[in-house]
Design an enzyme around this catalytic site. Structure first.
Site, short mmCIF file in Angstrom:
data_model
loop_
_atom_site.label_atom_id
_atom_site.label_comp_id
_atom_site.label_asym_id
_atom_site.label_seq_id
_atom_site.Cartn_x
_atom_site.Cartn_y
_atom_site.Cartn_z
N ASP A 39 19.23 2.06 -6.99
CA ASP A 39 19.37 3.49 -7.24
C ASP A 39 18.80 4.29 -6.06
O ASP A 39 17.97 3.79 -5.31
CB ASP A 39 18.62 3.89 -8.52
CG ASP A 39 19.23 3.29 -9.77
OD1 ASP A 39 20.46 3.05 -9.77
OD2 ASP A 39 18.49 3.05 -10.74
N TYR A 67 10.56 -6.85 -8.51
CA TYR A 67 10.31 -5.43 -8.28
C TYR A 67 8.83 -5.10 -8.42
O TYR A 67 8.11 -5.73 -9.21
CB TYR A 67 11.07 -4.57 -9.31
CG TYR A 67 12.57 -4.73 -9.28
CD1 TYR A 67 13.37 -3.92 -8.46
CD2 TYR A 67 13.20 -5.67 -10.10
CE1 TYR A 67 14.74 -4.06 -8.45
CE2 TYR A 67 14.57 -5.81 -10.08
CZ TYR A 67 15.34 -5.02 -9.26
OH TYR A 67 16.70 -5.16 -9.24
N ASP A 81 14.62 7.74 -14.99
CA ASP A 81 13.68 7.81 -13.87
C ASP A 81 13.30 9.26 -13.60
O ASP A 81 13.86 10.19 -14.18
CB ASP A 81 14.22 7.11 -12.62
CG ASP A 81 15.46 7.76 -12.05
OD1 ASP A 81 15.55 9.00 -12.04
OD2 ASP A 81 16.37 7.03 -11.59
N ARG A 176 14.74 0.55 -15.57
CA ARG A 176 14.59 1.78 -16.34
C ARG A 176 14.54 1.49 -17.84
O ARG A 176 13.75 2.09 -18.58
CB ARG A 176 15.73 2.75 -16.01
CG ARG A 176 15.62 3.38 -14.64
CD ARG A 176 16.85 4.20 -14.30
NE ARG A 176 18.01 3.35 -14.04
CZ ARG A 176 19.29 3.76 -14.14
NH1 ARG A 176 19.54 4.99 -14.54
NH2 ARG A 176 20.27 2.94 -13.86
#
Length: 301
Positions: A39, A67, A81, A176
């Protein structure tokens, strides 16, 4: 420009598409793609494929991802987000670190049905979910099975209402959604405030280069990329047979997909296992040569 893989340290506020178009112009390559979208908010490892390496995309896409994540508590956004519109807020309160650790421990090694965010590129009836969301249209979102292989709590800042953690997860996991699910187990709401991809298969962010520093020397050969990610490689001496897409017989090899290489470590073809010993080129799933007899008791896969 040779075929290969480039590991890019993606900057914030750029789409993955924008990044690969910059690389395409900078290196003047014919074909380009990537093995896993990030993203605009996200930074970190973007695996870029150039020229013939685009043909191995699906074999790199299936790898686990890692991540570093920052989640902001007591706030919910429509996108999942911090770049989205705030749709809900809660009065902040101090969480007990013991309870946070307990929730994270429950997700460690956890396989579950995860609902993708409304703002995602998953298609339903030929239309992407974010297109439905932008038009305020309701659509049924089906869950997908994902696995959280490893999750570690790194920091809890009770004053800024921030939790930082690292995670290694299966293909298709939405961070997310994971943040929303973690917050729900903590009895509150949250949104992603920072996200960095650190791992894709056996590629690491430490090996990545920033776009402005990119040079042809940073291209990883297809052979090395596949070797690093432990894909099955086979040296086959009869190169003409491979070039003509002939089925070949290999004894005692059961990998469903195999990459054929020559003495120069050039990847010649992708072959698919269609029997116990017979492989056929994936470029059209070639029909086995009738002169190649199957062994007794052989079953079709």
């Amino acid at each position: 420009m040779k075929d290969g893989v480039i590991l890019i340290d993606k900057p914030k506020d750029k789409t993955s598409h924008q990044v690969i178009q910059e690389i395409k112009q900078k290196l003047n390559v014919r074909k380009i793609g990537h093995a896993g979208t990030l993203d605009p908010l996200a930074t970190g490892l973007l695996v870029v494929l150039i020229n013939n390496a685009t043909k191995i995309s699906e074999y790199l896409l299936s790898a686990n991802k890692g991540y570093d994540v920052e989640m902001k508590l007591f706030q919910e956004t429509n996108s999942g987000d911090i770049t989205g519109k705030t749709i809900k807020e809660e009065p902040p309160w101090k969480l007990k670190k013991k309870e946070i650790k307990k929730v994270f421990a429950a997700f460690n090694g956890f396989m579950y049905e995860q609902y993708p965010p409304k703002y995602s590129a998953i298609k339903v009836n030929g239309k992407k979910l974010y297109e439905y969301a932008r038009q305020n249209q309701d659509v049924e979102i089906k869950p997908r099975t994902v696995t959280i292989h490893e999750i570690k709590l790194k920091e809890y800042n009770s004053h800024q209402h921030i939790i930082k953690f690292s995670v290694i997860c299966s293909k298709g996991t939405y961070i997310r959604s994971l943040v929303i699910d973690l917050a729900d187990k903590l009895g509150t709401i949250a949104t992603v405030s920072k996200l960095t991809r650190t791992l894709s298969g056996n590629f690491t962010l430490a090996r990545a280069v920033k776009i402005e520093n990119l040079e042809p020397k940073h291209i990883i050969s297809m052979y090395d990329a596949l070797f690093i990610n432990k894909q099955p490689l086979l040296l086959y001496h009869y190169e003409d047979e491979i070039k003509h897409g002939k089925p070949i017989v290999i004894i005692n090899h059961t990998d469903p997909i195999i990459f054929i290489i020559n003495k120069q470590k050039k990847v010649l073809a992708i072959y698919k296992h269609i029997g116990r010993h017979v492989f056929a080129s994936q470029r059209g799933i070639w029909t086995p040569d009738p002169n190649v007899k199957k062994l007794e008791g052989e079953n079709e896969n």
